[in-house]
Design a protein around this motif. Structure first.
Motif, PDB file in Angstrom:
ATOM      1  N   LEU A 239      -5.324   1.250 -11.934  1.00  0.00           N
ATOM      2  CA  LEU A 239      -3.894   1.155 -12.239  1.00  0.00           C
ATOM      3  C   LEU A 239      -3.563  -0.050 -13.109  1.00  0.00           C
ATOM      4  O   LEU A 239      -2.719   0.016 -14.001  1.00  0.00           O
ATOM      5  CB  LEU A 239      -3.140   1.040 -10.915  1.00  0.00           C
TER       6      LEU A 239
ATOM      7  N   VAL B 293       0.860  -1.204   0.000  1.00  0.00           N
ATOM      8  CA  VAL B 293       0.000   0.000   0.000  1.00  0.00           C
ATOM      9  C   VAL B 293       0.888   1.242   0.000  1.00  0.00           C
ATOM     10  O   VAL B 293       1.777   1.370   0.833  1.00  0.00           O
ATOM     11  CB  VAL B 293      -0.982   0.017   1.206  1.00  0.00           C
ATOM     12  N   TYR B 294       0.640   2.154  -0.924  1.00  0.00           N
ATOM     13  CA  TYR B 294       1.581   3.259  -1.122  1.00  0.00           C
ATOM     14  C   TYR B 294       0.961   4.646  -1.175  1.00  0.00           C
ATOM     15  O   TYR B 294       1.675   5.627  -1.313  1.00  0.00           O
ATOM     16  CB  TYR B 294       2.391   3.017  -2.405  1.00  0.00           C
ATOM     17  N   LYS B 295      -0.379   4.754  -1.104  1.00  0.00           N
ATOM     18  CA  LYS B 295      -0.972   6.097  -1.229  1.00  0.00           C
ATOM     19  C   LYS B 295      -0.906   6.785   0.135  1.00  0.00           C
ATOM     20  O   LYS B 295      -1.601   6.372   1.079  1.00  0.00           O
ATOM     21  CB  LYS B 295      -2.420   5.972  -1.721  1.00  0.00           C
TER      22      LYS B 295
ATOM     23  N   GLU C 178      -3.420   2.040  -3.401  1.00  0.00           N
ATOM     24  CA  GLU C 178      -3.684   2.772  -4.646  1.00  0.00           C
ATOM     25  C   GLU C 178      -4.922   2.157  -5.295  1.00  0.00           C
ATOM     26  O   GLU C 178      -5.354   1.069  -4.899  1.00  0.00           O
ATOM     27  CB  GLU C 178      -2.475   2.625  -5.581  1.00  0.00           C
ATOM     28  N   ASN C 179      -5.458   2.862  -6.322  1.00  0.00           N
ATOM     29  CA  ASN C 179      -6.641   2.345  -7.008  1.00  0.00           C
ATOM     30  C   ASN C 179      -6.196   1.266  -8.006  1.00  0.00           C
ATOM     31  O   ASN C 179      -5.912   1.544  -9.168  1.00  0.00           O
ATOM     32  CB  ASN C 179      -7.339   3.509  -7.726  1.00  0.00           C
TER      33      ASN C 179
ATOM     34  N   ASP D 270      -2.781   4.320   2.333  1.00  0.00           N
ATOM     35  CA  ASP D 270      -3.948   3.613   1.805  1.00  0.00           C
ATOM     36  C   ASP D 270      -3.533   2.912   0.520  1.00  0.00           C
ATOM     37  O   ASP D 270      -2.525   3.270  -0.090  1.00  0.00           O
ATOM     38  CB  ASP D 270      -5.073   4.616   1.498  1.00  0.00           C
TER      39      ASP D 270
END
Ligand SMILES: Cc1cc2nc3c(=O)[nH]c(=O)nc-3n(C[C@H](O)[C@H](O)[C@H](O)COP(=O)(O)OP(=O)(O)OC[C@H]3O[C@@H](n4cnc5c(N)ncnc54)[C@H](O)[C@@H]3O)c2cc1C
Ligand code: SF4
Length: 481
Positions: free
Chosen positions: A409, A242-244, A404-405, A402
């Motif tokens: 993506l 998770v990267y957002k 990413e989508n 959160d």
């Protein structure tokens, strides 16, 4: 179960273990020091080999801790290593960075009886580091390679653990990652002073030597879609983490020198790896001589403050809107940070960032804690007219991550996600709603721990293997018909 054990459980329910009971300062520092064999032997022999192994129960991997402690105490290190590695793909990593005070060590019976925990993590590190030194850690030799292949998206601890397990069963495995190096957050998130990069690199090399293929600089969604990749392999695992970064939307948020934690930590880790990092080299992401304010109270925030100290910042302040008891990060990490000179400003939240072009300060409000909310934690309430200002040359935001989508993506609208954006899986088969596509690690669980990523991906490997065997059976039946 004996009467004594029952009494113990009853007693512990009444008196839950306090984190602060881990008092022995030396034990904390051991993680970062060279561990001498005698110390390992001495610590291991402190294990009481109690009837109910609370440490093992509280290790997500169910590591057989009492057995490898006993073997270490007897000097039978090779056997200790064999037991330890049988349930964990990266014992030397977990030994270094698991929050043991919340897991195995926090539940050690000796710790709970007030005598200081057996330093399980340090011993685990010691056993496996010794195994590497002595050449006991061997790559996988596949004798009967299967025709089937698995594509893994994401070369973090989750993807690497799954790849290793599948390779042991003879499958062809390719790991795709959008970064230039494998390792995920072990390489670019967690700082070198907690996890030396050579430790991750030697694991990666071992997997390469075992025949696992790594394709770096490959972003699924850009280079190929999920469905294109699915056609190439008999099964796919998504383990993209998770990267957002969560944002703070307050006045002044677009001033210069306000950065998300991962940008700061990645630059620092890249420097440590010998890369040229322009924004670090020109001083932008280097905190030397600066007043640093880190916002957040989790383990990532602790990594930012402790990295700033090591870069020789002028001052390092950590703003957290709740109090010490309600911090999400490890108590041990807070202790380490305080000892190194970080100032914690509890019960404080940012109201605005001040400055002309660049940030020069943070206006903050004092907070009081109200009743517990749905998560069980006390709600922070802003105290009226409590504003004051803190100097800052650089602000690092560390408010969590959160997902990413991923459907967008990956160009895979069909991929089902939860309301939090994590990938939805069938918890038994670990399969997503797309046939033959599995998922595990942070992208399913949300931001978590390395030890959980390893555990989930060991489980995923079992499920993927079952899927592949069923697929093979079906194909053979069709051919035979
Ligand atoms: C700063 C920081 C410090 C931490 N410290 C600790 C700690 O001390 N102890 C602990 O146990 N845990 C810690 N954690 C948490 C831990 O790192 C994670 O739980 C763990 O790494 C999750 O593993 P993963 O493999 O699921 O994801 P990751 O490690 O995030 O790996 C995911 C990989 O997927 C790749 N990827 C993403 N999208 C794509 C795409 N579209 N195409 C191709 N590749 C893609 C990424 O490049 C990455 O390499 C920390 C996390 C952070 C951020
Ligand atoms: S993997 Fe983590 S929780 Fe399990 S024994 Fe090792 S340090 Fe403790």
């Amino acid at each position: 179960m004996t009467r004594k054990m029952l009494q113990f459980i009853k007693l512990n329910k009444q008196l839950p273990p306090k984190r602060e009971t881990i008092k022995r300062k030396d034990d904390f520092n051991e993680i970062y020091n060279e561990f001498i064999s005698e110390k390992a032997r001495e610590q291991s022999s402190r294990c009481s080999q109690c009837g109910i192994p609370f440490c093992q129960i509280h290790c997500p991997l169910g590591n057989n801790i009492p057995d490898w402690l006993k073997l270490t105490a007897e000097g039978r290190l090779k056997e200790a290593y064999q037991v330890s590695q049988s349930t964990n793909n990266m014992p030397e990593v977990c030994g270094r960075i698991c929050p043991q005070d919340r897991l195995c060590e926090g539940n050690c019976v000796i710790e709970q009886s007030g005598h200081g925990t057996v330093t399980i993590g340090s011993i685990e590190k010691y056993i496996t580091d010794t195994a590497w030194e002595k050449g006991w850690v061997k790559s996988i030799k596949v004798e009967n390679e299967q025709d089937q292949s698995v594509g893994i998206i994401g070369a973090g601890p989750a993807g690497m653990a799954c790849a290793e397990e599948l390779r042991k069963s003879g499958y062809k495995v390719t790991i795709y990652d959008r970064y230039d190096r494998p390792g995920g957050l072990l390489i670019y998130g967690i700082p070198n002073f907690k996890l030396e990069k050579f430790v991750v690199e030697r694991r990666t090399k071992l997997l390469k030597d075992s025949g696992i293929k790594f394709i770096n600089n490959f972003e699924v969604g850009k280079n190929e879609t999920l469905f294109e990749l699915r056609k190439k392999h008999d099964a796919i695992l998504i383990s993209t983490g998770v990267y957002k970064a969560r944002e703070i939307d307050i006045p002044g948020h677009d001033l210069k020198n306000i950065f998300p934690a991962m940008k700061f930590l990645t630059a620092s880790n890249r420097k440590g790896l010998g890369d040229k990092v322009e924004l670090f080299d020109n001083g932008t992401l280097n905190t030397a001589g600066k007043n640093v304010v880190v916002i957040g109270g989790g383990d990532t925030a602790m990594d930012c403050v402790r990295t700033s100290i090591r870069q020789k910042a002028k001052s390092v302040k950590c703003l957290y809107r709740r109090d010490r008891e309600n911090m999400p990060g490890s108590a041990r990490e807070v202790y380490n940070a305080e000892e190194e000179g970080v100032e914690f400003i509890w019960l404080t939240s940012p109201k605005s960032f001040i400055g002309k072009e660049k940030v020069s300060g943070v206006e903050v409000n004092k907070i009081e804690l109200g009743d517990a909310d749905a998560s069980g934690r006390r709600k922070p309430i802003v105290k009226e007219n409590s504003e004051y200002q803190i100097d800052a040359d650089i602000v690092i935001k560390s408010l969590g991550f959160d997902p990413e989508n991923l459907p967008k993506l990956f160009n895979a609208k069909e991929l089902a996600i939860s309301k939090w954006g994590t990938i939805k899986i069938n918890l038994q088969t670990m399969q997503t709603n797309i046939n033959g596509v599995f998922a595990a690690g942070d992208i399913v669980r949300g931001a978590s721990l390395v030890v959980w990523a390893i555990k989930d991906c060991r489980d995923a490997a079992v499920q993927i293997e079952e899927f592949l065997q069923n697929k093979l059976k079906k194909e053979k039946n069709i051919q035979a018909a």
